[in-house]
Design a protein around this motif. Sequence first.
Motif, PDB file in Angstrom:
ATOM      1  N   LEU A 138       0.999  -0.786  -0.416  1.00 50.51           N
ATOM      2  CA  LEU A 138      -0.124   0.391   0.049  1.00 50.51           C
ATOM      3  C   LEU A 138       0.999   1.371   0.341  1.00 50.51           C
ATOM      4  N   ASN A 139       0.763   2.191  -0.604  1.00 49.24           N
ATOM      5  CA  ASN A 139       1.669   3.784  -0.897  1.00 49.24           C
ATOM      6  C   ASN A 139       0.863   4.684  -0.501  1.00 49.24           C
ATOM      7  N   GLU A 140       0.582   4.702  -0.029  1.00 42.91           N
ATOM      8  CA  GLU A 140      -0.299   6.835  -0.050  1.00 42.91           C
ATOM      9  C   GLU A 140      -1.656   6.491   0.622  1.00 42.91           C
ATOM     10  N   ILE A 141      -1.992   5.854   0.854  1.00 43.92           N
ATOM     11  CA  ILE A 141      -3.635   6.002   0.444  1.00 43.92           C
ATOM     12  C   ILE A 141      -4.588   6.865   1.832  1.00 43.92           C
ATOM     13  N   SER A 142      -5.150   7.150   1.077  1.00 44.26           N
ATOM     14  CA  SER A 142      -5.929   8.176   1.904  1.00 44.26           C
ATOM     15  C   SER A 142      -7.040   8.016   1.285  1.00 44.26           C
ATOM     16  N   PHE A 143      -8.369   8.304   2.375  1.00 43.78           N
ATOM     17  CA  PHE A 143      -9.775   8.657   1.472  1.00 43.78           C
ATOM     18  C   PHE A 143     -11.034   8.119   3.309  1.00 43.78           C
ATOM     19  N   SER A 144     -12.419   8.642   2.897  1.00 45.32           N
ATOM     20  CA  SER A 144     -13.124   8.640   4.039  1.00 45.32           C
ATOM     21  C   SER A 144     -14.005   8.017   3.601  1.00 45.32           C
ATOM     22  N   LEU A 145     -14.867   7.263   4.509  1.00 46.78           N
ATOM     23  CA  LEU A 145     -16.165   6.588   4.845  1.00 46.78           C
ATOM     24  C   LEU A 145     -17.170   7.164   5.948  1.00 46.78           C
ATOM     25  N   LYS A 146     -17.784   6.878   5.184  1.00 50.07           N
ATOM     26  CA  LYS A 146     -19.511   7.608   6.354  1.00 50.07           C
ATOM     27  C   LYS A 146     -20.559   6.420   6.043  1.00 50.07           C
ATOM     28  N   SER A 147     -20.905   7.079   7.352  1.00 53.67           N
ATOM     29  CA  SER A 147     -23.024   6.287   7.741  1.00 53.67           C
ATOM     30  C   SER A 147     -23.476   6.621   6.739  1.00 53.67           C
ATOM     31  N   GLY A 148     -24.219   5.690   6.345  1.00 54.92           N
ATOM     32  CA  GLY A 148     -25.589   6.016   5.163  1.00 54.92           C
ATOM     33  C   GLY A 148     -24.286   5.920   3.798  1.00 54.92           C
ATOM     34  N   GLU A 149     -24.257   4.854   3.555  1.00 54.50           N
ATOM     35  CA  GLU A 149     -23.165   4.350   2.206  1.00 54.50           C
ATOM     36  C   GLU A 149     -22.596   3.938   2.064  1.00 54.50           C
ATOM     37  N   VAL A 150     -23.217   2.427   1.024  1.00 48.44           N
ATOM     38  CA  VAL A 150     -21.587   1.045   0.708  1.00 48.44           C
ATOM     39  C   VAL A 150     -20.964   1.334  -0.494  1.00 48.44           C
ATOM     40  N   VAL A 151     -19.650   1.319  -0.152  1.00 46.02           N
ATOM     41  CA  VAL A 151     -18.687   1.942  -0.679  1.00 46.02           C
ATOM     42  C   VAL A 151     -17.676   0.698  -0.927  1.00 46.02           C
ATOM     43  N   GLY A 152     -17.474   0.751  -2.910  1.00 43.89           N
ATOM     44  CA  GLY A 152     -16.924  -0.506  -3.598  1.00 43.89           C
ATOM     45  C   GLY A 152     -15.768  -0.945  -3.404  1.00 43.89           C
ATOM     46  N   LEU A 153     -14.958  -1.050  -2.577  1.00 40.11           N
ATOM     47  CA  LEU A 153     -13.341  -1.385  -3.072  1.00 40.11           C
ATOM     48  C   LEU A 153     -12.705  -2.139  -4.165  1.00 40.11           C
ATOM     49  N   LEU A 154     -12.610  -2.279  -5.043  1.00 39.34           N
ATOM     50  CA  LEU A 154     -11.726  -2.676  -6.652  1.00 39.34           C
ATOM     51  C   LEU A 154     -10.425  -2.662  -7.069  1.00 39.34           C
ATOM     52  N   GLY A 155     -10.152  -3.706  -7.451  1.00 41.90           N
ATOM     53  CA  GLY A 155      -9.060  -4.105  -8.017  1.00 41.90           C
ATOM     54  C   GLY A 155      -8.777  -5.259  -8.240  1.00 41.90           C
ATOM     55  N   PRO A 156      -7.674  -5.006  -9.553  1.00 42.43           N
ATOM     56  CA  PRO A 156      -6.941  -6.153  -9.631  1.00 42.43           C
ATOM     57  C   PRO A 156      -6.655  -7.841  -8.412  1.00 42.43           C
ATOM     58  N   ASN A 157      -6.405  -8.467  -9.151  1.00 44.91           N
ATOM     59  CA  ASN A 157      -6.024  -9.288  -8.127  1.00 44.91           C
ATOM     60  C   ASN A 157      -3.983  -8.954  -7.526  1.00 44.91           C
ATOM     61  N   GLY A 158      -4.011  -8.820  -5.783  1.00 43.74           N
ATOM     62  CA  GLY A 158      -3.273  -8.543  -5.632  1.00 43.74           C
ATOM     63  C   GLY A 158      -2.839  -7.371  -5.481  1.00 43.74           C
ATOM     64  N   ALA A 159      -3.962  -6.398  -6.312  1.00 44.10           N
ATOM     65  CA  ALA A 159      -4.084  -4.593  -6.173  1.00 44.10           C
ATOM     66  C   ALA A 159      -3.102  -4.243  -4.132  1.00 44.10           C
ATOM     67  N   GLY A 160      -4.010  -4.464  -3.435  1.00 46.04           N
ATOM     68  CA  GLY A 160      -3.341  -4.500  -2.004  1.00 46.04           C
ATOM     69  C   GLY A 160      -4.509  -4.551  -1.019  1.00 46.04           C
ATOM     70  N   LYS A 161      -6.257  -4.991  -1.818  1.00 47.60           N
ATOM     71  CA  LYS A 161      -7.191  -4.976  -0.925  1.00 47.60           C
ATOM     72  C   LYS A 161      -7.344  -5.533  -0.108  1.00 47.60           C
ATOM     73  N   SER A 162      -7.193  -6.858   0.019  1.00 43.52           N
ATOM     74  CA  SER A 162      -7.094  -6.947   1.180  1.00 43.52           C
ATOM     75  C   SER A 162      -5.944  -6.836   2.695  1.00 43.52           C
ATOM     76  N   THR A 163      -4.897  -6.466   1.888  1.00 43.42           N
ATOM     77  CA  THR A 163      -4.102  -6.034   2.871  1.00 43.42           C
ATOM     78  C   THR A 163      -5.011  -4.913   3.361  1.00 43.42           C
ATOM     79  N   LEU A 164      -5.080  -4.194   3.274  1.00 45.30           N
ATOM     80  CA  LEU A 164      -5.981  -2.922   3.354  1.00 45.30           C
ATOM     81  C   LEU A 164      -7.637  -2.954   4.078  1.00 45.30           C
TER      82      LEU A 164
END
Length: 300
Positions: A17-43
């Motif tokens: 993971l390299n300089e990951i920054s974002f915000s999440l708020k209540s009342g929304e469903v956010v999709g985390l997309l990416g190819p295999n090995g992108a870093g989703k599982s680590t996050l």
Amino acid sequence: MLTLSHINKSYGAIKALNEISFSLKSGEVVGLLGPNGAGKSTLMKILTGYLNDWQGEITWEGLSLKNNRKEFQNKTGYLPENNPLYPELTVLEYLYFVADLYRCEGVDFDNALQQVGLTTVKDQKIATLSKGYRQRVGIAAALLHHPDLLILDEPTTGLDPNQLVEIRKLIRQLGEHKIVLLSTHILSEVENVCDRVIIINQGEIVANEALDDLRKGQQQIIQVSFDYRVETEALMHIDGVEKVVNTFDFDYEIYCTSKEDIRSRVFDFAHDNDLKILALQQKNENLTSLFKQMTKAKRD
């Protein structure tokens, strides 16, 4: 507001993971997309408190994940990709077991079962349940402690069309009052369930867009599956249809002449021709193009 600031994580010489920054708020469903090995599982491992050797800051309602890990975990529910269940237990026995394991107090099991539609199968052994119901059991277990953040890792993998519709509806309902982070590599899942999409590739965020913004200006494309083969010429007679492509067997893509929603006309067509619709959804061509563009750019 759950805020991630400058998250970095390495495995030896590999930068996950390299300089990951974002915000999440209540009342929304956010999709985390990416190819295999992108870093989703680590996050996700970082957000659940499983990993603690990382750099950056994650804060939520005055809490810091690094300094208040236990409190963070008490507010987080997690459904892993490989849903760990005990098939020899009944649904209710398994929920009792999970509640005891995590020392959840005052659990309203009847409400937990009702919330995810498991009341009628609560006394069945998990081994006898369909994949869709097993996913519901995993979600129920993740909700026992009333978390404000729900992290779902590939929750619809392996489900049949009817189960897909049910689980998507459940996720949407949960997202009305919680933060829901849905990790997937399936674009149609994001299109049908999410309010926003975050695309991650090679450890970096390459896009963070609201679905409504992505839909602006795009041609409407409807993906539909019938129970029998249909001549494309017959579908062309539906008012508002510009082009029809038979993508596979009984699956079709219908391209429309305007942005007007013509799904009701497709339903009428099926009814008038004694057809059953097995799946029906709008395809977000802009999302597909964005995903291909952003992930290809990094690889190149």
